[in-house]
Design a protein around this motif. Sequence first.
Motif, PDB file in Angstrom:
ATOM      1  N   ALA A 112       0.799  -1.107   0.175  1.00 50.72           N
ATOM      2  CA  ALA A 112       0.249   0.089   0.073  1.00 50.72           C
ATOM      3  C   ALA A 112       0.766   1.308  -0.073  1.00 50.72           C
ATOM      4  O   ALA A 112       0.538   2.136  -0.613  1.00 50.72           O
ATOM      5  CB  ALA A 112      -0.869  -0.011   1.052  1.00 50.72           C
ATOM      6  N   PHE A 113       2.046   1.234   0.894  1.00 45.57           N
ATOM      7  CA  PHE A 113       2.877   2.485   0.665  1.00 45.57           C
ATOM      8  C   PHE A 113       3.453   2.587  -0.651  1.00 45.57           C
ATOM      9  O   PHE A 113       3.524   4.044  -0.847  1.00 45.57           O
ATOM     10  CB  PHE A 113       4.147   2.182   1.928  1.00 45.57           C
ATOM     11  CG  PHE A 113       5.165   3.179   1.572  1.00 45.57           C
ATOM     12  CD1 PHE A 113       4.904   4.352   2.143  1.00 45.57           C
ATOM     13  CD2 PHE A 113       6.286   2.918   1.387  1.00 45.57           C
ATOM     14  CE1 PHE A 113       5.800   5.446   1.914  1.00 45.57           C
ATOM     15  CE2 PHE A 113       7.354   3.642   1.202  1.00 45.57           C
ATOM     16  CZ  PHE A 113       7.140   4.974   1.639  1.00 45.57           C
ATOM     17  N   ALA A 114       3.779   1.602  -1.271  1.00 45.38           N
ATOM     18  CA  ALA A 114       4.402   2.032  -2.875  1.00 45.38           C
ATOM     19  C   ALA A 114       3.034   2.607  -3.589  1.00 45.38           C
ATOM     20  O   ALA A 114       3.617   3.499  -4.161  1.00 45.38           O
ATOM     21  CB  ALA A 114       4.988   0.611  -3.367  1.00 45.38           C
ATOM     22  N   GLN A 115       2.085   2.073  -3.538  1.00 46.13           N
ATOM     23  CA  GLN A 115       0.935   2.792  -4.319  1.00 46.13           C
ATOM     24  C   GLN A 115       0.712   4.058  -3.931  1.00 46.13           C
ATOM     25  O   GLN A 115       0.700   4.935  -4.897  1.00 46.13           O
ATOM     26  CB  GLN A 115      -0.351   1.688  -4.323  1.00 46.13           C
ATOM     27  CG  GLN A 115      -0.151   0.503  -4.632  1.00 46.13           C
ATOM     28  CD  GLN A 115      -1.159  -0.617  -4.553  1.00 46.13           C
ATOM     29  OE1 GLN A 115      -2.238  -0.382  -5.123  1.00 46.13           O
ATOM     30  NE2 GLN A 115      -1.089  -1.348  -3.562  1.00 46.13           N
ATOM     31  N   LEU A 116       0.681   4.301  -2.569  1.00 48.25           N
ATOM     32  CA  LEU A 116       0.467   5.564  -1.882  1.00 48.25           C
ATOM     33  C   LEU A 116       1.427   6.708  -2.376  1.00 48.25           C
ATOM     34  O   LEU A 116       1.111   7.900  -2.923  1.00 48.25           O
ATOM     35  CB  LEU A 116       0.118   5.631  -0.569  1.00 48.25           C
ATOM     36  CG  LEU A 116      -1.226   5.028  -0.065  1.00 48.25           C
ATOM     37  CD1 LEU A 116      -1.180   4.700   1.393  1.00 48.25           C
ATOM     38  CD2 LEU A 116      -2.476   5.889  -0.684  1.00 48.25           C
ATOM     39  N   SER A 117       2.811   6.067  -2.676  1.00 49.62           N
ATOM     40  CA  SER A 117       3.648   7.166  -2.727  1.00 49.62           C
ATOM     41  C   SER A 117       3.703   7.510  -4.228  1.00 49.62           C
ATOM     42  O   SER A 117       3.946   8.627  -4.573  1.00 49.62           O
ATOM     43  CB  SER A 117       5.235   6.125  -2.505  1.00 49.62           C
ATOM     44  OG  SER A 117       6.137   6.926  -3.086  1.00 49.62           O
ATOM     45  N   GLN A 118       3.306   6.546  -5.388  1.00 47.09           N
ATOM     46  CA  GLN A 118       3.069   6.859  -6.463  1.00 47.09           C
ATOM     47  C   GLN A 118       2.011   7.904  -6.826  1.00 47.09           C
ATOM     48  O   GLN A 118       1.959   8.811  -7.759  1.00 47.09           O
ATOM     49  CB  GLN A 118       3.061   5.654  -7.349  1.00 47.09           C
ATOM     50  CG  GLN A 118       4.280   4.794  -7.534  1.00 47.09           C
ATOM     51  CD  GLN A 118       5.142   5.273  -8.277  1.00 47.09           C
ATOM     52  OE1 GLN A 118       5.083   6.185  -9.176  1.00 47.09           O
ATOM     53  NE2 GLN A 118       6.539   4.900  -8.053  1.00 47.09           N
ATOM     54  N   LEU A 119       0.831   7.514  -6.119  1.00 40.72           N
ATOM     55  CA  LEU A 119      -0.053   8.524  -6.300  1.00 40.72           C
ATOM     56  C   LEU A 119      -0.139   9.799  -5.646  1.00 40.72           C
ATOM     57  O   LEU A 119      -0.287  10.733  -6.505  1.00 40.72           O
ATOM     58  CB  LEU A 119      -1.520   8.139  -5.485  1.00 40.72           C
ATOM     59  CG  LEU A 119      -2.097   6.486  -5.943  1.00 40.72           C
ATOM     60  CD1 LEU A 119      -2.859   5.636  -5.047  1.00 40.72           C
ATOM     61  CD2 LEU A 119      -2.945   7.001  -7.284  1.00 40.72           C
ATOM     62  N   ALA A 120       0.755  10.030  -4.458  1.00 38.68           N
ATOM     63  CA  ALA A 120       0.804  11.266  -4.008  1.00 38.68           C
ATOM     64  C   ALA A 120       1.962  11.910  -4.731  1.00 38.68           C
ATOM     65  O   ALA A 120       1.733  13.197  -5.027  1.00 38.68           O
ATOM     66  CB  ALA A 120       1.413  11.220  -2.515  1.00 38.68           C
ATOM     67  N   HIS A 121       2.886  11.105  -5.328  1.00 43.83           N
ATOM     68  CA  HIS A 121       3.718  11.819  -6.320  1.00 43.83           C
ATOM     69  C   HIS A 121       3.183  12.613  -7.283  1.00 43.83           C
ATOM     70  O   HIS A 121       3.457  13.548  -7.853  1.00 43.83           O
ATOM     71  CB  HIS A 121       5.001  10.989  -6.849  1.00 43.83           C
ATOM     72  CG  HIS A 121       5.923  11.488  -7.508  1.00 43.83           C
ATOM     73  ND1 HIS A 121       7.000  12.531  -7.054  1.00 43.83           N
ATOM     74  CD2 HIS A 121       6.333  11.504  -8.896  1.00 43.83           C
ATOM     75  CE1 HIS A 121       8.009  12.680  -7.840  1.00 43.83           C
ATOM     76  NE2 HIS A 121       7.315  12.057  -9.131  1.00 43.83           N
ATOM     77  N   ARG A 122       2.371  11.924  -8.112  1.00 40.17           N
ATOM     78  CA  ARG A 122       1.610  12.426  -9.258  1.00 40.17           C
ATOM     79  C   ARG A 122       0.687  13.411  -8.932  1.00 40.17           C
ATOM     80  O   ARG A 122       0.652  14.363  -9.459  1.00 40.17           O
ATOM     81  CB  ARG A 122       0.746  11.058  -9.750  1.00 40.17           C
ATOM     82  CG  ARG A 122      -0.115  11.628 -11.053  1.00 40.17           C
ATOM     83  CD  ARG A 122       0.731  11.895 -12.335  1.00 40.17           C
ATOM     84  NE  ARG A 122       1.625  10.864 -12.720  1.00 40.17           N
ATOM     85  CZ  ARG A 122       1.392   9.656 -13.489  1.00 40.17           C
ATOM     86  NH1 ARG A 122      -0.020   9.434 -13.965  1.00 40.17           N
ATOM     87  NH2 ARG A 122       2.385   8.962 -13.840  1.00 40.17           N
ATOM     88  N   MET A 123       0.035  13.249  -7.641  1.00 40.09           N
ATOM     89  CA  MET A 123      -0.944  14.442  -7.291  1.00 40.09           C
ATOM     90  C   MET A 123      -0.050  15.745  -7.081  1.00 40.09           C
ATOM     91  O   MET A 123      -0.681  16.632  -7.152  1.00 40.09           O
ATOM     92  CB  MET A 123      -1.898  14.089  -6.051  1.00 40.09           C
ATOM     93  CG  MET A 123      -2.651  12.822  -6.262  1.00 40.09           C
ATOM     94  SD  MET A 123      -3.648  11.940  -4.866  1.00 40.09           S
ATOM     95  CE  MET A 123      -4.293  13.316  -4.161  1.00 40.09           C
TER      96      MET A 123
END
Length: 159
Positions: A86-97
């Motif tokens: 989940a951390f990996a996915q949230l990291s990518q989502l936050a980076h894009r956002m």
Amino acid sequence: KNTMTLQEAKKLYNADNEEIKAIALKNCTENELSNDSLPVCWEDLNEVCGYFIAHNSVSEPTGVINASDYNKNVFATEKQAKSALAFAQLSQLAHRMNNGWEPDWEDGTNKHSVLVDSDGRLYVDFDFYIRKHIVFKTNELAKFSLQHHRELWKQYWMM
């Protein structure tokens, strides 16, 4: 000065021969060498078992394996492995956002929006100094993430 690794010294220390045991004690303390001592490094664990994230992004059990350089990605529990996913996915989502924005932790006047878990309750908060793994440039982005990525946040916080 140590001339051998702690793992090598432990092998000598556990030998039945007192002379060999003495060589180990010249390099390390008895506390470091005793079986009751806490691990100083990953290799001191000798064997581990737990879960890893497989190539298909699914947590898989390892069984008992040697603690070595090629398997440092083993988590003790399945919840921890899923949290890392989940951390990996949230990291990518936050980076894009955030459009690649990263916080300046040295600037105490710049607020960063973060998601916080307090007694099982997720909410958006501001932070000036405490470093978080995932931060948002604005409060609105953090609220958006909480609304649309709630299940990932719950998995990340192991709820």
